[in-house]
Design an enzyme around this catalytic site. Structure first.
Site, short mmCIF file in Angstrom:
data_model
loop_
_atom_site.label_atom_id
_atom_site.label_comp_id
_atom_site.label_asym_id
_atom_site.label_seq_id
_atom_site.Cartn_x
_atom_site.Cartn_y
_atom_site.Cartn_z
N SER A 180 0.82 -1.26 -0.16
CA SER A 180 0.04 0.07 0.05
C SER A 180 0.63 1.02 -0.09
O SER A 180 1.59 1.48 -0.75
CB SER A 180 -0.93 -0.07 1.24
OG SER A 180 -2.09 0.82 1.18
N ASP A 430 -8.62 -5.78 -5.76
CA ASP A 430 -8.05 -4.42 -4.83
C ASP A 430 -8.40 -3.38 -5.78
O ASP A 430 -7.93 -2.87 -6.75
CB ASP A 430 -6.63 -4.84 -4.51
CG ASP A 430 -6.11 -3.50 -3.47
OD1 ASP A 430 -7.07 -2.78 -3.11
OD2 ASP A 430 -5.16 -3.52 -3.41
N HIS A 455 -6.00 -6.61 -1.56
CA HIS A 455 -5.01 -5.58 -1.15
C HIS A 455 -3.58 -6.42 -0.41
O HIS A 455 -3.84 -6.99 0.46
CB HIS A 455 -5.57 -4.92 -0.19
CG HIS A 455 -4.80 -3.26 0.16
ND1 HIS A 455 -4.38 -2.59 -0.95
CD2 HIS A 455 -4.48 -2.45 1.24
CE1 HIS A 455 -3.76 -1.60 -0.51
NE2 HIS A 455 -3.71 -1.44 0.80
#
Ligand code: NAG
Ligand code: NAG
Ligand code: NAG
Ligand code: NAG
Ligand code: NAG
Ligand code: NAG
Ligand code: NAG
Length: 498
Positions: A180, A430, A455
């Site tokens: 991320s 995601d 994710h």
């Protein structure tokens, strides 16, 4: 209808207010921490250390230093004489211990490579607070001024250089990891500090979610498609629900009725609060639509969107839209059945670090397109975004700074010419994959994409339930990383005739 500003979707792995929700996972004060979860290999332990870090790497102002927390494990390290590698996880916006226990992959790789594992915490998060405390650090725009990605990267560069010196490990190669925002940092660090790290695994790293590099509606289209692929009637019911909520909310005592329907703890102040609460649930569900039960953001079943849609679709014919929606989001907010009522006010701590970052550098424009999204429609409005930032922090965003500093618009040709040894891994469920690199750029700037991944699934620890495509994705990553290290050692040997 407009999108009520404040940046509800954090890029963030994290929902608002990580501290309050996550404490049960953390064992915050133990020095040696063993996570209690159902991973196959929960063998990771680490020592917690603090490093006196420079507050401003880019001026010579004499600010007091601050203690940067980092986690370290040298159990499997091959040592300096054998140039044992160092695996450096680029901490992101939250408590580093929480990221460490959710990044099992790095711990599992360490013994295979004889690697040292280091997890430095990102400044202004977790325990890593300049100015002595969170309250002081978050006081105002002057004290928050040093919360930037550039400063964080410089922290990692300074820390790892000092650590290598302390271990006489100057020759040890460093491999970066991150998921991320942490994945963005890993990719950017590889580009900005090629002399410090030989490669980076950047998982679910939306380095292209800036300006107009990707279509502004991509994030919410992906969330919407995740629901549509489970069931079009589920998608349709959610899409219809916004008008129903608006209609009910406008009636006499309508907001009270909504508060009751959705089992809210307090009064509903405006329809928009309910919109945002629902939108958060759907968006986070898309991020953690993992193939096995998980407790990453919330305790959830395998492929939770399928379960949400079962609730939404399965309710008896004629049940009204709001009751269906309520049952659906209860899968997200109340899977354990332990919630007495729901709090909409997600951020009791006031200012959050990510909101500051979003109001300065990390301006990620997003919209919701009526044609393709199951959400209500809104356009991106920079003027109102900037007004919100001014009201909240007294700061004006610099929406073009990230691409000036790190690039993005012509990333393919730049990476092809100047980049190497970066893996961009993504799962297409995601919503952040929409702003990530999902095409191979060169032999060594590689995209590993799974259709049913979510994710940064690949960074999680292996489990018995891992589908083959996930096992293969991780194996491909291991092979590439091994290649970087082999190249490094071959070159070193040639130089030193070892
Ligand atoms: C965990 O540690 C135990 C004892 O050291 C060892 O036998 C086992 O193989 C380890 N498991 C993994 C997955 O590394
Ligand atoms: C922010 O707080 C610090 C510390 O209290 C103070 O010195 C400074 O003047 C404040 N800055 C602004 C812009 O209010
Ligand atoms: C390296 O050693 C010095 C002296 O013991 C210490 O102050 C410093 O924190 C160490 N660096 C790191 C990154 O731990
Ligand atoms: C959560 O689930 C339990 C068990 O189904 C239920 O009794 C409770 O009312 C639910 N909480 C809320 C806030 O809906
Ligand atoms: C939605 O679809 C219509 C018809 O295809 C098109 O004219 C319109 O531009 C689209 N709107 C958006 C926001 O994409
Ligand atoms: C954008 O926001 C500004 C400030 O809130 C407002 O004045 C303007 O009308 C908005 N623009 C559009 C196109 O909605
Ligand atoms: C990129 O190349 C690798 C081989 O190096 C391949 O396994 C992978 O599927 C390719 N990725 C994409 C998105 O085509």
């Amino acid at each position: 209808m407009t999108k009520p500003l404040f940046i509800i979707i954090l890029i963030a792995l994290l929902p608002p207010s990580p501290e309050s929700r996550r404490l049960p996972f953390l064992g915050k004060h133990s020095r040696l921490h063993k996570p209690q979860n159902n991973l196959i290999s929960n063998n990771y332990t680490y020592e917690i250390r603090y490093f006196q870090q420079t507050l401003d790497h880019f001026t010579f102002h004499d600010f007091p230093k601050f203690p940067q927390r980092y986690l370290i494990n040298t159990d499997h390290w091959a040592g300096p004489s054998r140039m044992g590698p160092i695996f450096l996880y680029c901490g992101n916006e939250g408590d580093i211990e929480w990221f460490a226990v959710n990044t099992g992959f790095v711990w599992e790789l360490a013994p295979l490579f004889g690697a040292m594992v280091v997890f430095p915490e990102h400044r202004y998060y977790g325990e890593t607070m300049p100015y002595g405390s969170r309250d002081e650090a978050y006081k105002n725009a002057s004290t928050l001024a040093h919360l930037t990605a550039e400063q964080a990267l410089a922290d990692y560069a300074v820390l790892i250089t000092d650590l290598k010196r302390n271990f006489s490990a100057e020759a040890s190669p460093v491999v970066l990891f991150g998921g991320s925002y942490g994945g963005m940092l890993a990719a950017w660090m590889r580009v900005k500090y090629p002399h410090i790290a030989i490669g980076a695994l950047a998982s679910s790293a939306p380095i292209l979610q800036f300006e107009d590099i990707v279509p502004l509606d991509t994030f919410y289209n992906i969330v919407s498609n995740d629901f549509r692929r489970e069931s079009t009637s589920c998608f349709d019911t959610i899409k219809k629900s916004w008008d129903v909520i608006t209609f009910v909310g406008r009636k006499v005592n309508g907001l009270d009725h909504l508060a009751k329907t959705f089992h809210l703890c307090g009064k509903l102040k405006s329809r928009d609060d309910l919109f945002n609460w629902l939108e958060s649930a759907y968006s986070y569900l898309a991020m953690v639509d993992y193939p096995y039960p998980s407790e990453f953001l919330m305790p959830l079943p395998a492929y939770p969107i399928k379960e949400v849609c079962k609730e939404i679709d399965g309710s008896a014919e004629g049940t009204n839209v709001l009751d269906r929606i309520f049952k659906g989001v209860s899968v997200y907010y109340n899977y354990t059945g332990k919630a007495d009522c729901f709090e909409l006010d997600d951020d009791p701590h006031g200012m959050s670090g990510w909101d500051w970052q979003a109001c300065t550098e990390m301006v990620m424009p997003m919209s919701s397109n009526k044609n393709s999204s199951m959400f209500w429609e809104w356009d991106y409005n920079y003027t109102s975004y900037a007004e919100g930032c001014w009201n909240e922090f007294g700061v004006i965003p610099r929406p073009t700074w990230i691409t000036t500093e790190f690039g993005g618009h012509n990333y393919k040709s730049v990476f092809k010419t100047f980049g190497s040894n970066i893996i961009f891994s993504n799962g297409l469920l995601d919503p952040w994959s929409g702003g990530s690199v999902v095409e191979n750029i060169s032999d060594s700037v590689v995209a590993l994409v799974t259709e049913k991944g979510a994710h940064h699934l690949d960074l999680r620890a292996a489990t018995a339930e891992d589908p083959d495509w996930l096992v293969e994705q991780r194996a491909a990553e291991v092979k590439l990383i091994k290649g970087w290290l082999d190249d490094y050692y071959t070159t070193k040997k040639a130089i030193f005739n070892m």
